[in-house]
Motif scaffolding. Sequence first.
Motif, PDB file in Angstrom:
ATOM      1  N   THR A 288       0.565  -0.953  -0.337  1.00  6.48           N
ATOM      2  CA  THR A 288      -0.337  -0.358   0.098  1.00  6.48           C
ATOM      3  C   THR A 288       1.026   1.523  -0.076  1.00  6.48           C
ATOM      4  O   THR A 288       2.043   1.314   0.843  1.00  6.48           O
ATOM      5  CB  THR A 288      -0.735   0.262   1.341  1.00  6.48           C
ATOM      6  N   SER A 289       0.126   2.420  -1.205  1.00  9.91           N
ATOM      7  CA  SER A 289       1.485   3.483  -1.547  1.00  9.91           C
ATOM      8  C   SER A 289       0.371   4.529  -0.247  1.00  9.91           C
ATOM      9  O   SER A 289      -0.327   4.618  -0.731  1.00  9.91           O
ATOM     10  CB  SER A 289       1.620   3.686  -2.044  1.00  9.91           C
ATOM     11  N   SER A 290       1.333   5.563  -0.171  1.00 10.52           N
ATOM     12  CA  SER A 290       0.637   6.586   0.730  1.00 10.52           C
ATOM     13  C   SER A 290       0.627   8.337  -0.517  1.00 10.52           C
ATOM     14  O   SER A 290       0.175   9.257   0.049  1.00 10.52           O
ATOM     15  CB  SER A 290       2.169   7.052   1.950  1.00 10.52           C
ATOM     16  N   LYS A 291       1.101   7.474  -1.024  1.00 13.55           N
ATOM     17  CA  LYS A 291       0.925   8.566  -2.503  1.00 13.55           C
ATOM     18  C   LYS A 291       0.652   7.607  -3.654  1.00 13.55           C
ATOM     19  O   LYS A 291       0.467   6.943  -3.492  1.00 13.55           O
ATOM     20  CB  LYS A 291       2.498   9.294  -2.567  1.00 13.55           C
ATOM     21  N   THR A 292       0.044   8.978  -4.653  1.00 13.33           N
ATOM     22  CA  THR A 292      -0.164   8.156  -6.126  1.00 13.33           C
ATOM     23  C   THR A 292       0.553   7.453  -7.019  1.00 13.33           C
ATOM     24  O   THR A 292       1.450   7.367  -7.035  1.00 13.33           O
ATOM     25  CB  THR A 292      -1.086   9.392  -6.841  1.00 13.33           C
ATOM     26  N   LEU A 293      -0.028   5.838  -7.341  1.00 13.12           N
ATOM     27  CA  LEU A 293       1.424   5.068  -7.385  1.00 13.12           C
ATOM     28  C   LEU A 293       0.917   5.441  -9.259  1.00 13.12           C
ATOM     29  O   LEU A 293      -0.384   5.385  -9.210  1.00 13.12           O
ATOM     30  CB  LEU A 293       0.461   3.547  -7.170  1.00 13.12           C
ATOM     31  N   TYR A 294       2.192   5.656  -9.791  1.00  6.80           N
ATOM     32  CA  TYR A 294       1.240   4.926 -11.359  1.00  6.80           C
ATOM     33  C   TYR A 294       2.017   4.033 -12.242  1.00  6.80           C
ATOM     34  O   TYR A 294       1.864   4.106 -12.797  1.00  6.80           O
ATOM     35  CB  TYR A 294       2.787   6.874 -12.066  1.00  6.80           C
TER      36      TYR A 294
ATOM     37  N   ALA B 235       8.065   1.709  -6.122  1.00  7.12           N
ATOM     38  CA  ALA B 235       7.623   2.589  -7.159  1.00  7.12           C
ATOM     39  C   ALA B 235       8.136   3.762  -6.930  1.00  7.12           C
ATOM     40  O   ALA B 235       9.078   4.002  -6.827  1.00  7.12           O
ATOM     41  CB  ALA B 235       5.771   2.591  -5.832  1.00  7.12           C
ATOM     42  N   ASP B 236       8.233   4.138  -8.331  1.00  6.85           N
ATOM     43  CA  ASP B 236       8.512   5.714  -8.822  1.00  6.85           C
ATOM     44  C   ASP B 236       8.101   6.567  -7.999  1.00  6.85           C
ATOM     45  O   ASP B 236       6.625   6.741  -7.999  1.00  6.85           O
ATOM     46  CB  ASP B 236       8.181   5.659  -9.341  1.00  6.85           C
ATOM     47  N   ILE B 237       8.232   7.114  -6.498  1.00  2.00           N
ATOM     48  CA  ILE B 237       7.632   7.949  -5.850  1.00  2.00           C
ATOM     49  C   ILE B 237       9.506   9.291  -5.746  1.00  2.00           C
ATOM     50  O   ILE B 237       9.905   9.603  -5.826  1.00  2.00           O
ATOM     51  CB  ILE B 237       7.549   7.412  -4.197  1.00  2.00           C
ATOM     52  N   ASN B 238       8.557   9.959  -6.283  1.00  2.00           N
ATOM     53  CA  ASN B 238       9.072  11.604  -6.485  1.00  2.00           C
ATOM     54  C   ASN B 238      10.051  11.621  -7.310  1.00  2.00           C
ATOM     55  O   ASN B 238      11.084  11.655  -6.884  1.00  2.00           O
ATOM     56  CB  ASN B 238       8.994  11.935  -4.879  1.00  2.00           C
TER      57      ASN B 238
END
Lengths: 118, 109
Positions: B24-30, B91-94
């Motif tokens: 689970t991600s705290s940011k939008t998952l692309y 995941a790619d985050i920032n």
Amino acid sequence: DAGITQSPRHKVTETGTPVTLRCHQTENHRYMYWYRQDPGHGLRLIHYSYGVKDTDKGEVSDGYSVSRSKTEDFLLTLESATSSQTSVYFCAISDPVGGPPSGANVLTFGAGSRLTVL
Amino acid sequence: SQELEQSPQSLIVQEGKNLTINCTSSKTLYGLYWYKQKYGEGLIFLMMLQKGGEEKSHEKITAKLDEKKQQSSLHITASQPSHAGIYLCGADINSKLTFGKGITLSVRP
């Protein structure tokens, strides 16, 4: 896969000594990364490179420096090793398709380098 | 703070049983990547999911991406000892590839 190799695979050193880990790739991938893996913390990015002489910091870059003078080699240096840097270090390479955030960026990892700082 | 939370932390199953693990991600998952790691070895890429609702399968492993929930699940059918290891999501985050802490799976013969 022999496309990415790390050396040394194991190293024991003493606090205060300099240490250099080497990552070598034969895939001609543009991006190279150094991660460290620790129990309870998972995999954390130290530094990465997006081209020769182009590098940027990750989330745990303090105490580490990197250099990339050739496409195939990415060096991680601990100028003065501390016990908190005892870890398993992984190098990875990738050739992203499309830009972030929605581009595909599959990493290929090396086998890891286990570093113990006494 | 951990941007990618994986659950459960560890799992022990009997050979032949099905199981599901989550990321689970705290940011939008692309895009979401699943990797597997055997003890003492590097990570091996399993699957990449890029679109909400996307589902991919490889042998007995199926991964799904729920973009609205910012979550991915990985399901193993009829587990085997060869499935044992650590499963990590990334995941790619920032603009940086970030990983969860991993889930340790043990399969009892």
